[in-house]
Scaffold this motif. Sequence first.
Motif, PDB file in Angstrom:
ATOM      1  N   MET A   1      40.062  35.321  52.421  1.00 50.65           N
ATOM      2  CA  MET A   1      40.288  34.696  51.116  1.00 50.65           C
ATOM      3  C   MET A   1      41.343  35.438  50.327  1.00 50.65           C
ATOM      4  O   MET A   1      41.374  36.657  50.315  1.00 50.65           O
ATOM      5  CB  MET A   1      38.964  34.687  50.328  1.00 50.65           C
ATOM      6  CG  MET A   1      38.035  33.597  50.833  1.00 50.65           C
ATOM      7  SD  MET A   1      36.384  33.612  50.118  1.00 50.65           S
ATOM      8  CE  MET A   1      36.683  33.329  48.402  1.00 50.65           C
ATOM      9  N   ASP A   2      42.159  34.684  49.607  1.00 53.11           N
ATOM     10  CA  ASP A   2      43.259  35.279  48.839  1.00 53.11           C
ATOM     11  C   ASP A   2      42.800  35.544  47.412  1.00 53.11           C
ATOM     12  O   ASP A   2      42.931  34.700  46.537  1.00 53.11           O
ATOM     13  CB  ASP A   2      44.454  34.314  48.866  1.00 53.11           C
ATOM     14  CG  ASP A   2      45.682  34.918  48.221  1.00 53.11           C
ATOM     15  OD1 ASP A   2      45.556  35.990  47.583  1.00 53.11           O
ATOM     16  OD2 ASP A   2      46.761  34.329  48.346  1.00 53.11           O
ATOM     17  N   PHE A   3      42.244  36.748  47.229  1.00 58.14           N
ATOM     18  CA  PHE A   3      41.667  37.032  45.914  1.00 58.14           C
ATOM     19  C   PHE A   3      42.728  37.107  44.823  1.00 58.14           C
ATOM     20  O   PHE A   3      42.491  36.726  43.685  1.00 58.14           O
ATOM     21  CB  PHE A   3      40.856  38.333  45.957  1.00 58.14           C
ATOM     22  CG  PHE A   3      39.570  38.165  46.696  1.00 58.14           C
ATOM     23  CD1 PHE A   3      38.505  37.503  46.102  1.00 58.14           C
ATOM     24  CD2 PHE A   3      39.429  38.635  47.996  1.00 58.14           C
ATOM     25  CE1 PHE A   3      37.322  37.321  46.789  1.00 58.14           C
ATOM     26  CE2 PHE A   3      38.251  38.465  48.686  1.00 58.14           C
ATOM     27  CZ  PHE A   3      37.187  37.799  48.084  1.00 58.14           C
ATOM     28  N   LEU A   4      43.885  37.601  45.191  1.00 56.42           N
ATOM     29  CA  LEU A   4      44.956  37.722  44.215  1.00 56.42           C
ATOM     30  C   LEU A   4      45.334  36.350  43.670  1.00 56.42           C
ATOM     31  O   LEU A   4      45.547  36.169  42.466  1.00 56.42           O
ATOM     32  CB  LEU A   4      46.173  38.390  44.875  1.00 56.42           C
ATOM     33  CG  LEU A   4      47.151  39.047  43.896  1.00 56.42           C
ATOM     34  CD1 LEU A   4      46.444  40.140  43.111  1.00 56.42           C
ATOM     35  CD2 LEU A   4      48.362  39.582  44.625  1.00 56.42           C
ATOM     36  N   PHE A   5      45.350  35.382  44.569  1.00 61.27           N
ATOM     37  CA  PHE A   5      45.691  34.025  44.157  1.00 61.27           C
ATOM     38  C   PHE A   5      44.624  33.472  43.188  1.00 61.27           C
ATOM     39  O   PHE A   5      44.937  32.833  42.195  1.00 61.27           O
ATOM     40  CB  PHE A   5      45.819  33.122  45.393  1.00 61.27           C
ATOM     41  CG  PHE A   5      46.239  31.712  45.047  1.00 61.27           C
ATOM     42  CD1 PHE A   5      47.547  31.442  44.630  1.00 61.27           C
ATOM     43  CD2 PHE A   5      45.339  30.661  45.129  1.00 61.27           C
ATOM     44  CE1 PHE A   5      47.940  30.147  44.307  1.00 61.27           C
ATOM     45  CE2 PHE A   5      45.730  29.362  44.807  1.00 61.27           C
ATOM     46  CZ  PHE A   5      47.029  29.109  44.392  1.00 61.27           C
ATOM     47  N   ILE A   6      43.355  33.760  43.528  1.00 61.20           N
ATOM     48  CA  ILE A   6      42.267  33.305  42.660  1.00 61.20           C
ATOM     49  C   ILE A   6      42.418  33.903  41.262  1.00 61.20           C
ATOM     50  O   ILE A   6      42.359  33.205  40.255  1.00 61.20           O
ATOM     51  CB  ILE A   6      40.892  33.695  43.252  1.00 61.20           C
ATOM     52  CG1 ILE A   6      40.647  32.933  44.548  1.00 61.20           C
ATOM     53  CG2 ILE A   6      39.770  33.406  42.247  1.00 61.20           C
ATOM     54  CD1 ILE A   6      39.371  33.331  45.267  1.00 61.20           C
ATOM     55  N   GLN A   8      45.092  35.125  39.881  1.00 61.39           N
ATOM     56  CA  GLN A   8      46.298  34.618  39.246  1.00 61.39           C
ATOM     57  C   GLN A   8      46.075  33.234  38.632  1.00 61.39           C
ATOM     58  O   GLN A   8      46.407  32.996  37.470  1.00 61.39           O
ATOM     59  CB  GLN A   8      47.378  34.538  40.334  1.00 61.39           C
ATOM     60  CG  GLN A   8      48.741  34.240  39.834  1.00 61.39           C
ATOM     61  CD  GLN A   8      49.603  33.829  41.006  1.00 61.39           C
ATOM     62  OE1 GLN A   8      49.671  32.657  41.343  1.00 61.39           O
ATOM     63  NE2 GLN A   8      50.217  34.802  41.672  1.00 61.39           N
ATOM     64  N   GLN A   9      45.444  32.359  39.410  1.00 68.60           N
ATOM     65  CA  GLN A   9      45.179  31.014  38.914  1.00 68.60           C
ATOM     66  C   GLN A   9      44.226  31.046  37.724  1.00 68.60           C
ATOM     67  O   GLN A   9      44.421  30.351  36.731  1.00 68.60           O
ATOM     68  CB  GLN A   9      44.556  30.146  40.030  1.00 68.60           C
ATOM     69  CG  GLN A   9      45.499  29.826  41.158  1.00 68.60           C
ATOM     70  CD  GLN A   9      46.612  28.898  40.719  1.00 68.60           C
ATOM     71  OE1 GLN A   9      46.370  27.876  40.114  1.00 68.60           O
ATOM     72  NE2 GLN A   9      47.848  29.281  40.998  1.00 68.60           N
ATOM     73  N   THR A  10      43.179  31.865  37.864  1.00 72.38           N
ATOM     74  CA  THR A  10      42.147  31.903  36.833  1.00 72.38           C
ATOM     75  C   THR A  10      42.695  32.481  35.526  1.00 72.38           C
ATOM     76  O   THR A  10      42.510  31.922  34.452  1.00 72.38           O
ATOM     77  CB  THR A  10      40.960  32.750  37.299  1.00 72.38           C
ATOM     78  OG1 THR A  10      40.587  32.300  38.595  1.00 72.38           O
ATOM     79  CG2 THR A  10      39.779  32.593  36.365  1.00 72.38           C
ATOM     80  N   ILE A 147      49.488  39.156  39.044  1.00 68.49           N
ATOM     81  CA  ILE A 147      48.258  38.517  38.582  1.00 68.49           C
ATOM     82  C   ILE A 147      48.482  37.401  37.575  1.00 68.49           C
ATOM     83  O   ILE A 147      47.555  36.679  37.228  1.00 68.49           O
ATOM     84  CB  ILE A 147      47.274  39.556  37.968  1.00 68.49           C
ATOM     85  CG1 ILE A 147      47.969  40.349  36.862  1.00 68.49           C
ATOM     86  CG2 ILE A 147      46.703  40.463  39.041  1.00 68.49           C
ATOM     87  CD1 ILE A 147      46.982  41.035  35.938  1.00 68.49           C
ATOM     88  N   LEU A 148      49.676  37.245  37.070  1.00 71.71           N
ATOM     89  CA  LEU A 148      49.899  36.204  36.073  1.00 71.71           C
ATOM     90  C   LEU A 148      51.287  35.611  36.246  1.00 71.71           C
ATOM     91  O   LEU A 148      52.277  36.332  36.311  1.00 71.71           O
ATOM     92  CB  LEU A 148      49.757  36.807  34.665  1.00 71.71           C
ATOM     93  CG  LEU A 148      49.744  35.816  33.503  1.00 71.71           C
ATOM     94  CD1 LEU A 148      48.569  34.857  33.614  1.00 71.71           C
ATOM     95  CD2 LEU A 148      49.705  36.555  32.169  1.00 71.71           C
ATOM     96  N   ARG A 149      51.335  34.295  36.341  1.00 73.03           N
ATOM     97  CA  ARG A 149      52.624  33.638  36.506  1.00 73.03           C
ATOM     98  C   ARG A 149      52.752  32.444  35.595  1.00 73.03           C
ATOM     99  O   ARG A 149      51.838  31.626  35.492  1.00 73.03           O
ATOM    100  CB  ARG A 149      52.770  33.124  37.951  1.00 73.03           C
ATOM    101  CG  ARG A 149      53.214  34.193  38.889  1.00 73.03           C
ATOM    102  CD  ARG A 149      53.301  33.655  40.277  1.00 73.03           C
ATOM    103  NE  ARG A 149      53.294  34.798  41.181  1.00 73.03           N
ATOM    104  CZ  ARG A 149      53.497  34.693  42.479  1.00 73.03           C
ATOM    105  NH1 ARG A 149      53.676  33.513  43.024  1.00 73.03           N
ATOM    106  NH2 ARG A 149      53.493  35.768  43.215  1.00 73.03           N
ATOM    107  N   PHE A 150      53.883  32.367  34.905  1.00 76.62           N
ATOM    108  CA  PHE A 150      54.227  31.151  34.171  1.00 76.62           C
ATOM    109  C   PHE A 150      55.686  30.853  34.440  1.00 76.62           C
ATOM    110  O   PHE A 150      56.498  31.770  34.490  1.00 76.62           O
ATOM    111  CB  PHE A 150      54.055  31.355  32.661  1.00 76.62           C
ATOM    112  CG  PHE A 150      52.618  31.392  32.188  1.00 76.62           C
ATOM    113  CD1 PHE A 150      51.810  30.272  32.336  1.00 76.62           C
ATOM    114  CD2 PHE A 150      52.090  32.533  31.601  1.00 76.62           C
ATOM    115  CE1 PHE A 150      50.495  30.294  31.906  1.00 76.62           C
ATOM    116  CE2 PHE A 150      50.780  32.555  31.164  1.00 76.62           C
ATOM    117  CZ  PHE A 150      49.982  31.438  31.326  1.00 76.62           C
TER     118      PHE A 150
END
Lengths: 331, 286
Positions: A1-6, A8-10, A147-150
């Motif tokens: 599982m891609d925790f970083l992606f989770i 980041q999305q959250t 961890i954060l993308r916009f």
Amino acid sequence: MDFLFIIQQTLGATIGVNTIIFALAAIGLNMHFGYTGLLNFGQAGFLAIGAYSVAVPVISFGVPLWVAFIIGIGNSILFALLLGVPTLRLRADYLAIVTIAAAEIVRQIARSATFNEWLGGSDGITGKFGKDFFDLNPFKEGLETPILRFNANDLWVVITGWILVAIIIFVMWLMVNSPWGRLMRAIREDEDAVRSLGKNVYLYKMQSLIIGGVIGSIGGFVYALSRQSVQPDNYGTALTFFAYTVLILGGAARVFSPIVGAMIFWFLIVFIEQVLREAVTNNVIPDWLIGVNQVGQIRFMLMGIGLMCLMIFRPQGIFGDKKELALDAKA
Amino acid sequence: MQKRNDGGASFAATTPMQPGSAKPDPILIADQITRQFGGLTAVNVDHLEIQRGSITALIGPNGAGKTTFFNLLTGYDAPNSGTWSFNGLPLNGIPPHKVARLGMVRTFQLTKALYRLTVIENMALGARGQKGESVLKSVFPWIWRAQEAEIRIKATSILKNFKLLEKQDDFAAALSGGQRKLLEMARALMVEPEMVMLDEPMAGVNPALKQSLLEHIKELRTEGKTVLFVEHDMDMVHEISDWVIVMAQGEIIAEGTPASVMGNQQVIEAYLGAHHDLDLSEKEGA
């Protein structure tokens, strides 16, 4: 599982555009329901009016965006007057009935074929009506951290949105801590008692309806601008009830509760969805139990369970005062 | 009757004791007021005058229309016909908040303390002409802060008088029933009324508090205010009222001093029935 992606999305959702929109909708409701006791079940109508007021004048009539904002605020005041004049003299239930119907009328008018030319029917309006706003964007690139993308536009919307929320919250804090705010809470407790003290309750309820409605329509501005499109079916009754959920999560009649409520609401929805999705695609959860297509529904089920637990174990919301809630308003 | 030092009370000796009698200096005059609920005539008052500066009791059996009459006078309900005036100003069609601003402030039979406001907030709410109650000025605290401080001082002095000062930061819901009655009355005084209308001020109040409530009502008269109250407690009526008005089935059937009214045959009949002194068992046995 891609925790970083989770993560980041959250995280993106927790402080993202949707949170801002729902927070604004709930701040308006907090004025109505939390402080004045007005049961407005048509907050989505105010958001719709805000959203269409931004899109339609710019796209169909070539009006500059800032004029469209003024039109939007004017329209939401008109809408509040339209709802309030006949109902605010009556018992609280009538406002609830009228607002829920009026918000649906707004949506149905917006998606009707008759006004297709200006309002875009059921497809809504998509276009560059927010150009004036995005031209002011000082960010050439988006935010790119692990961890954060916009993207650049979202970053601009999020930053201006939160500044807007902060200003509105500050003004609201001043208002509710003034004698005016005391009067509003008194109306929530018992209108007749307030009348007996020589206060024009009708006038104050109207002020509350207008102020909360305008804040809701500002939420509509953000909704429309952030997506550069307006879809009528986004402004259904579900939006109103999500806004109530946000408000009750945070705790009604607390200035900050809509913000925290909106953050928790979007945190939970996105977190649950991402975890499930990752778990299903990586076969942590077997296919026969939950399929990929079911994740969208299941997140709402889990969300519902979570809310039920909240109501059972913390009925006053995050910020609410249990002692205050325990006081039966009609005791 | 106890001695009084104000002029308002002496009228009782010279006023004829009959329904609708004229008073020397009426503050409230009502004429031909009727209120029907479907086929039922709840209120049918021909003429009524309330003497300025007096304590007037409005009594009558349950369902006599006392509270309905109160609601009509204070603008909470509209009569089917009739006119009434307060200080010479006609009150027809005047909404309740304006009636209150004119100086006629009421309380309610079912106490309307504002439960999730503190006691001091309940009090402060009553003050007139608050700048901070304007929506635009509310966001500029420096405009209303000084006035608010004055209001608090006034509120605390009234609360002290009503022995509620130590409760000032409690929610009104935390008060006992009797204390809520006191609070409601204290709050009404914040409006600086000329006339106070109390709807059953003694209902559910324990004897100790009752005595202090009585004192407060008497004090209002000393301050020159007019009091009209609905009450079932005859001891209280007897003790503090200068004048008593009796309603039955919507009409005023008697007026007079407490002593005269209680001896009035019509009043006794209204309360107890026309044949109350006949022995039923005797009748049945015959």
